[in-house]
Design a protein around this motif. Structure first.
Motif, mmCIF file in Angstrom:
data_model
loop_
_atom_site.group_PDB
_atom_site.id
_atom_site.type_symbol
_atom_site.label_atom_id
_atom_site.label_comp_id
_atom_site.label_asym_id
_atom_site.label_seq_id
_atom_site.Cartn_x
_atom_site.Cartn_y
_atom_site.Cartn_z
ATOM 1 N N LEU A 71 5.607 -7.786 66.778
ATOM 2 C CA LEU A 71 5.565 -6.824 68.094
ATOM 3 C C LEU A 71 4.933 -7.432 69.492
ATOM 4 C CD1 LEU A 71 4.389 -4.483 65.671
ATOM 5 C CD2 LEU A 71 5.446 -3.502 67.152
ATOM 6 N N TYR A 72 4.339 -8.568 68.699
ATOM 7 C CA TYR A 72 3.202 -9.099 69.881
ATOM 8 C C TYR A 72 4.337 -9.910 71.081
ATOM 9 C CZ TYR A 72 0.643 -13.166 71.749
ATOM 10 O OH TYR A 72 0.657 -14.218 72.581
ATOM 11 N N ASP A 73 5.287 -10.692 70.649
ATOM 12 C CA ASP A 73 6.128 -11.041 71.424
ATOM 13 C C ASP A 73 7.191 -9.616 72.348
ATOM 14 O OD1 ASP A 73 6.083 -13.560 70.313
ATOM 15 O OD2 ASP A 73 7.908 -12.848 68.412
ATOM 16 N N GLN A 74 7.172 -9.233 71.676
ATOM 17 C CA GLN A 74 7.991 -7.580 72.234
ATOM 18 C C GLN A 74 7.203 -7.420 73.666
ATOM 19 O OE1 GLN A 74 9.256 -5.410 69.452
ATOM 20 N NE2 GLN A 74 10.844 -6.817 68.704
ATOM 21 N N LEU A 75 5.548 -6.760 72.656
ATOM 22 C CA LEU A 75 4.317 -6.804 73.712
ATOM 23 C C LEU A 75 4.355 -7.742 74.754
ATOM 24 C CD1 LEU A 75 2.752 -4.640 71.430
ATOM 25 C CD2 LEU A 75 3.542 -3.543 73.272
#
Length: 506
Positions: free
Chosen positions: A246-250
């Motif tokens: 989720l961190y990478d996507q955001l």
């Protein structure tokens, strides 16, 4: 015992010197010497500010760190700002990774401090005007007294009236104005009574931080990165213990996001405290729930044993002392420093000191051609070194190269002053022996006038370094001042009495 020797040993000034010597030797034996980073090594931590700062802000950061890490300047801690974003911290006698990580945590926790009650921030670090030493009691309870501003006390009194037992929260650098995304167990804990300090009627932690710090807590239920972005609505997203992708996507969506990983074995309440920078909650005492403003307050607690009590009290004390900083620091590098000189330097310093002592003895002898002068002068210098080192051992003063230079400077000044005393005593006319006692006292008085004037000048110069400088220059100034004070109040008066008996009255 020789009559003259007995008179010398029973003189109160000589007795004072003997007492200082005995105390110093005992201190050296019981506590031992500690050495600075130049000699015994340590750790260097390089920290970076969250954003570039101007020179004034950097000075504030350096000063705050220096005072926090070394309140009295007696430990070898060097803090130096470089450019507009780098701070280098060097600490002596740190050899373990655990100690280094504790320092790292202290440096990185230089954020904004909040005191909150019932969802209202009633004070920040700027409202803490004094923090007293913590106390550990025999039953392993502890207390940390501190003082808050009048405005904070009045606000807190109004909020706390009639709410004894309710939770008081302290936060150091919490994620203000953010969307906090947590797993189910963390969400349930934050919305239950686990952080209510035994007061079931108090609002849960999740509600308190929502009102006070604008932190919205949501439970992760497989929301997509896009859904979280919409919920955040411009806020920073803090991902705590949820899938890393989720961190990478955001990040790829240019969203301001932070990720906090839950360490293996960490219980839920501890993880919540790490996420929020939460200390407490602490139960509100009856004495603070009467609606009367009180600026002098304290935080209390109880632990299973003394070691844990010490750790808890020290943590609270450190957090309260942190105050507020305009910028947060992040440690980007940590490196252990090997001793530059180590044991070889200590041995060489000892040999050099003994050689210097012998040199003083011989030079003074060849100048005066009298062992009665040479031996007391050299002995007094030796005694002065022992007393300075004894004080250093007593206060666990880390001796570094500048500190040793300060000791040498003080000893050099001491030899000069002893020569002044000796010359004054030898300056009387032999024809005036009938009044030799009065003459000796008068000449010693003249010598001490010169000595006190010289000492005052030295102390004034060193005081400037002590007040306006930090780090190595401060260590040099402190050692020099202590050496001079020991000289003029202990060793020099004793030498004058010995010299008067051995020289002035023969």
């Amino acid at each position: 015992m020789n009559r003259k020797l007995k008179r010398i040993l029973l003189n109160w000034k000589v007795l004072l010197l003997i007492l200082f010597l005995i105390g110093s030797i005992g201190s050296l034996y019981a506590r031992g010497l500690t050495f600075g980073i130049d000699i015994s090594g340590g750790v260097a931590l390089i920290a970076q500010t969250e954003e570039p700062v101007d020179s004034k802000t950097m000075e504030l950061v350096v000063d705050s760190l220096q005072k926090r890490l070394n309140t009295f300047g007696l430990r070898d801690i060097s803090v130096e700002g470089q450019g507009n974003s780098i701070v280098v911290v060097k600490v002596a006698n740190v050899s373990s990774t655990e100690e280094a990580n504790q320092l790292k945590q202290v440096i990185e926790s230089q954020g904004v401090f909040f005191m909150e009650f019932n969802g209202v921030v009633f004070g920040t670090g700027k409202d803490i005007t004094y923090v007293g030493p913590y106390e550990i009691k025999p039953d392993n309870s502890w207390a940390v007294p501190f003082r808050i501003s009048k405005s904070a006390a009045e606000k807190f009194a109004e909020l706390a009236k009639g709410k004894a037992g309710w939770p008081v929260d302290m936060f150091l650098d919490p994620p203000v104005n953010s969307l906090l995304v947590v797993p189910q167990d963390v969400f349930i804990t934050m919305n239950g009574t686990a952080f209510n300090a035994g007061a079931p009627d108090a609002p849960p932690l999740a509600l308190r931080i929502k009102k006070a710090l604008n932190i919205t807590t949501v439970m992760y239920t497989n929301q997509s990165a896009r859904e979280l972005k919409e919920i955040a609505n411009g806020k920073t997203i803090v991902l705590a213990g949820v899938p890393r992708e989720l961190y990478d996507q955001l990040k790829a969506m240019n969203v301001s996001v932070k990720y906090i990983q839950s360490e293996a074995g960490t219980d839920t309440t501890t993880f919540v405290k790490e996420i929020l920078g939460l200390y407490g909650p602490y139960s509100l005492g009856e004495g603070l729930a009467n609606g009367v403003p009180q600026t002098d307050v304290q935080i209390t607690g109880h632990a299973a044993n003394r070691v844990k009590a010490e750790r808890e009290a020290k943590t609270v004390y450190t957090v309260l002392k942190s105050g507020s900083l305009p910028v947060k620091l992040r440690v980007i590098s940590m490196e252990f420093i090997s001793p530059k000189l180590g044991q070889d330097f200590k041995n060489q310093a000892l040999y050099a000191g003994l050689a210097a002592l012998v040199a003083v003895l011989l030079i003074v002898y060849f100048h005066y051609r009298n062992w009665k002068i040479a031996i007391p002068v050299a002995s007094t210098s030796l005694f002065e070194v022992i007393i300075i080192l004894g004080i250093a051992a007593l206060i666990k003063w880390n001796l570094d190269l500048p500190s040793i230079a300060g000791i040498i400077a003080a000893i050099g000044t001491g030899v000069d002053q002893q020569v002044v005393i000796t010359d004054e005593l030898l300056g009387g006319e032999r024809s005036a022996r009938i009044t030799r006692r009065a003459g000796a006292l008068k000449r010693i008085g003249r010598a001490f006038f010169i000595i006190f004037a010289s000492a005052a000048t030295t102390i004034a110069a060193m005081s400037f370094l002590l007040v306006y400088f930090v780090g190595t220059l401060k260590g040099f100034a402190v050692t020099t001042i202590i050496g001079v004070l020991i000289g003029i109040f202990v060793t020099r008066p004793a030498y004058a009495e010995v010299a008067r008996y051995l020289i002035g009255e023969e």
